[in-house]
Design an enzyme around this catalytic site. Structure first.
Site, PDB file in Angstrom:
ATOM      1  N   ARG A  66       0.658  -1.147   0.105  1.00  0.00           N
ATOM      2  CA  ARG A  66       0.080  -0.011  -0.095  1.00  0.00           C
ATOM      3  C   ARG A  66       0.876   1.206  -0.098  1.00  0.00           C
ATOM      4  O   ARG A  66       0.838   2.313  -0.632  1.00  0.00           O
ATOM      5  CB  ARG A  66      -0.938   0.059   1.302  1.00  0.00           C
ATOM      6  CG  ARG A  66      -1.615   1.431   1.411  1.00  0.00           C
ATOM      7  CD  ARG A  66      -2.985   1.365   2.294  1.00  0.00           C
ATOM      8  NE  ARG A  66      -2.829   0.550   3.426  1.00  0.00           N
ATOM      9  CZ  ARG A  66      -2.296   0.683   4.461  1.00  0.00           C
ATOM     10  NH1 ARG A  66      -1.384   1.642   4.682  1.00  0.00           N
ATOM     11  NH2 ARG A  66      -2.222  -0.181   5.336  1.00  0.00           N
ATOM     12  N   TYR A 119     -16.079  18.271 -14.784  1.00  0.00           N
ATOM     13  CA  TYR A 119     -16.583  17.197 -14.881  1.00  0.00           C
ATOM     14  C   TYR A 119     -17.532  16.673 -13.992  1.00  0.00           C
ATOM     15  O   TYR A 119     -17.106  17.051 -12.607  1.00  0.00           O
ATOM     16  CB  TYR A 119     -15.368  16.135 -14.897  1.00  0.00           C
ATOM     17  CG  TYR A 119     -15.615  14.612 -14.752  1.00  0.00           C
ATOM     18  CD1 TYR A 119     -16.179  13.819 -15.734  1.00  0.00           C
ATOM     19  CD2 TYR A 119     -15.369  13.921 -13.593  1.00  0.00           C
ATOM     20  CE1 TYR A 119     -16.424  12.650 -15.368  1.00  0.00           C
ATOM     21  CE2 TYR A 119     -15.425  12.626 -13.386  1.00  0.00           C
ATOM     22  CZ  TYR A 119     -16.113  11.873 -14.425  1.00  0.00           C
ATOM     23  OH  TYR A 119     -16.452  10.903 -14.286  1.00  0.00           O
ATOM     24  N   ASP A 192      -6.919  19.854 -13.927  1.00  0.00           N
ATOM     25  CA  ASP A 192      -7.386  18.556 -14.358  1.00  0.00           C
ATOM     26  C   ASP A 192      -6.792  18.582 -15.970  1.00  0.00           C
ATOM     27  O   ASP A 192      -7.594  19.364 -16.807  1.00  0.00           O
ATOM     28  CB  ASP A 192      -8.737  18.108 -13.920  1.00  0.00           C
ATOM     29  CG  ASP A 192      -9.262  16.989 -14.385  1.00  0.00           C
ATOM     30  OD1 ASP A 192      -8.562  16.287 -15.533  1.00  0.00           O
ATOM     31  OD2 ASP A 192     -10.282  16.336 -14.056  1.00  0.00           O
ATOM     32  N   LYS A 217      -7.969   7.430 -19.201  1.00  0.00           N
ATOM     33  CA  LYS A 217      -8.322   7.881 -20.285  1.00  0.00           C
ATOM     34  C   LYS A 217      -7.239   8.070 -21.361  1.00  0.00           C
ATOM     35  O   LYS A 217      -6.964   6.995 -21.465  1.00  0.00           O
ATOM     36  CB  LYS A 217      -8.973   9.380 -20.168  1.00  0.00           C
ATOM     37  CG  LYS A 217      -9.933   9.718 -18.994  1.00  0.00           C
ATOM     38  CD  LYS A 217     -11.188   8.937 -19.065  1.00  0.00           C
ATOM     39  CE  LYS A 217     -12.165   8.996 -18.120  1.00  0.00           C
ATOM     40  NZ  LYS A 217     -12.364  10.187 -17.374  1.00  0.00           N
TER      41      LYS A 217
END
Ligand SMILES: *Cc1c(COP(=O)(O)O)cnc(C)c1O
Length: 406
Positions: A66, A119, A192, A217
C-alpha cells in the site's frame, strides 16, 4: 537475495531533471531495463510485502505494497517526467487522485473555486463528499478572469480547481493567468489535465501547483484500466499527498499500474492521430446543415481558440456538438452510429459517443453545472478518419429523418 539478483525489486527512481524530449521520456522514463534480469519491460510485482534485511532495514525502499510497489513506482516516475514535475503519485482512479490532493492541500473550513462546467464526478466530489467534510466551494466561469478575481476570498480561498479543456463543453481557461491570480491570493492552482494529456499541455510549466489525471483516459489509452494520478513540484505538498495516499489507501494494483505504463509509451503517436481525426470530424460537423453548434478548441470560431493554440500543442480528440432537433435527435444519433460505440469514458483508441446530460454528467443535472440536454460528446479514436466521418454523417442524417417522420 541481493541487489542485482533475479527478483530484486526495481528501486524507486529519483524524479528529474529530465534531459530528453517528450516522446523519448514516454518510452524510457521510469522504464529502464530491469537491473536484475535485463527485462526491457517493467515487471509486474504482485508482492504485498517485502523482506527486510533487519528490522526497519528496507532492501530497496519497499516494505508493504500500500505504501509503495515497484511497478507503481515506475509509473509514478514516468508520469512525473511527462508532466515535468518532481513527484508523481498514482491512484486507483482519477477521483481517488482528486480526493487525495484536496484532502492534502485543504483543511475543513477552506474555500475553493471550481469551474462552472467541471466533470460531473468532480462536482459530485466537492458537493456531496468534501462539502460535508467542511470544504466550501464556488463555481465560477474560469475563462472569465474578472469573475475569478471577484470570487477569490483572500485568506480563505485555498485552491482554484481548473479543468481545461473542460468535460464536456470544451471551454478553455488560461492556466498561467489563473496561477498568477491564485498565488496573489495565497491559493494553489490545481489543473485536471485529463483531456489534453501531458503531450499537449503541461500545466506545471505554466505555473500550476498540481496536475491531476484520470489515467483511465488518454494515458492508459485502451479502455482497459481505471486509474488516476497527481503530479506536483513542491516536495512538501508531495509529502502530504503521499501521506494521504498511504493513510487512505486508494492505490492502484500492480497490473493496473503496468497497463497505464504500457499505454504511456504510445501516447504521443496516439495523440497525433486523435488530434488529426478530431479536426476532420469537427470540420465536417461545423459545415453540416443539421448541426446547431460544434465545440472544438481547434475551430477558429471557438472562443478559446487563440488561447488553446498558445497553451496547447494540439487541440485534442474530444468534440461536442448539438444536432438540430433537440435531445430526442441527440439520442437518435447515438443509437445510429456503427463505429462510434455508445458508451461513457473517453481517450481510448476506439471512437465513443454519448449524451453527457443523461450519462457522464447526470450527477450535475439540476445543478448550476448542468449541461445542455441535446449535447452529444465524441471521443474520436484512431480509426480511419473517412470511416468515422461517414459513420457520423449517416447517423446524423438518419436521426434527422426519423425525427421529421415521427
Ligand atoms: C473521467 C474523468 C475524471 C475521473 O476519473 P476516473 O478515473 O473515472 O475516476 C476526472 N476528470 C476528468 C476530466 C475526467 O474525464
Amino acid at each position: 537475495m541481493r541487489a542485482g539478483e533475479p527478483g530484486h525489486a526495481v528501486p524507486p527512481r529519483v524524479a528529474g531533471p529530465w534531459p530528453h524530449r517528450f516522446e523519448t521520456l514516454a518510452v524510457h522514463a521510469g522504464q529502464e531495463p530491469d537491473p536484475a534480469t535485463g527485462a526491457v519491460v517493467v515487471p509486474i510485482h504482485p508482492a504485498s510485502t517485502f523482506a527486510q534485511d533487519g528490522v526497519g532495514q528496507l532492501r530497496a525502499g519497499f516494505d508493504y505494497a500500500r505504501s509503495g510497489n515497484p511497478t507503481r513506482a515506475a509509473l509514478e516516475t514516468s508520469l512525473a517526467a511527462l508532466e515535468g514535475g518532481r513527484a508523481g503519485l498514482a491512484f486507483a482512479s482519477g477521483l481517488a487522485a482528486e480526493d487525495a490532493l484536496l484532502r492534502a492541500a485543504c483543511r475543513p473550513g477552506d474555500h475553493v473555486l471550481i469551474p462552472g462546467d467541471a466533470y460531473g464526478g468532480t462536482y459530485r466530489l466537492f458537493d456531496r463528499v468534501l462539502a460535508t467534510w467542511g470544504l466550501r466551494y464556488t463555481p465560477v466561469d474560469l475563462s472569465d478572469l474578472a469573475a475569478v478575481r471577484a470570487a477569490l476570498l483572500p485568506g480563505r480561498t485555498r485552491l482554484i480547481w481548473c479543468e481545461t479543456p473542460t468535460n464536456p463543453l470544451l471551454s478553455i481557461a488560461d492556466i498561467a493567468a489563473l496561477a498568477e491570480l491564485a498565488h496573489g491570493a495565497g491559493a494553489l492552482l490545481a489543473v485536471d489535465n485529463t483531456f489534453a494529456s501531458p503531450y499537449l499541455q503541461r500545466p506545471l510549466a505554466l505555473g500550476a501547483d498540481a496536475v491531476v489525471h484520470s489515467t483511465t483516459k488518454y494515458l492508459g489509452g485502451h479502455s482497459d484500466v481505471v486509474g488516476g494520478a497527481v503530479i506536483v513540484n513542491d516536495p512538501e505538498l508531495a509529502e502530504r499527498i503521499r501521506f494521504v495516499q498511504n493513510a487512505t489507501g486508494a492505490v492502484p494494483g500492480p497490473f493496473d499500474a503496468w497497463l497505464v505504463l504500457r499505454g504511456v509509451k504510445t501516447l504521443p503517436v496516439r495523440m497525433d492521430r486523435h488530434n488529426a481525426n478530431a479536426a476532420v470530424i469537427a470540420a465536417m460537423l461545423a459545415d453540416h446543415q443539421d448541426v446547431l453548434e460544434v465545440r472544438y478548441p481547434g475551430l477558429p470560431g471557438h472562443p478559446g481558440h487563440a488561447l488553446a493554440a498558445r497553451q496547447m500543442s494540439g487541440f485534442g480528440g474530444m468534440v461536442s456538438f448539438r444536432p438540430r432537433g433537440g435531445a430526442a435527435v441527440a439520442a437518435e444519433v447515438c443509437a445510429r452510429t456503427r463505429l462510434f460505440t455508445l458508451a461513457e469514458s473517453l481517450g481510448g483508441v476506439e471512437s465513443l459517443i454519448e449524451v453527457p446530460g443523461r450519462m457522464t454528467h447526470a450527477s450535475v443535472a439540476g445543478s448550476p453545472l448542468a449541461v445542455p440536454d441535446d449535447l452529444v460528446r465524441l471521443s474520436v479514436g484512431i480509426e480511419a478518419a473517412e470511416d468515422l466521418v461517414e459513420d457520423l454523417r449517416q447517423a446524423l442524417e438518419e436521426a434527422i429523418k426519423v425525427a421529421a417522420d415521427g
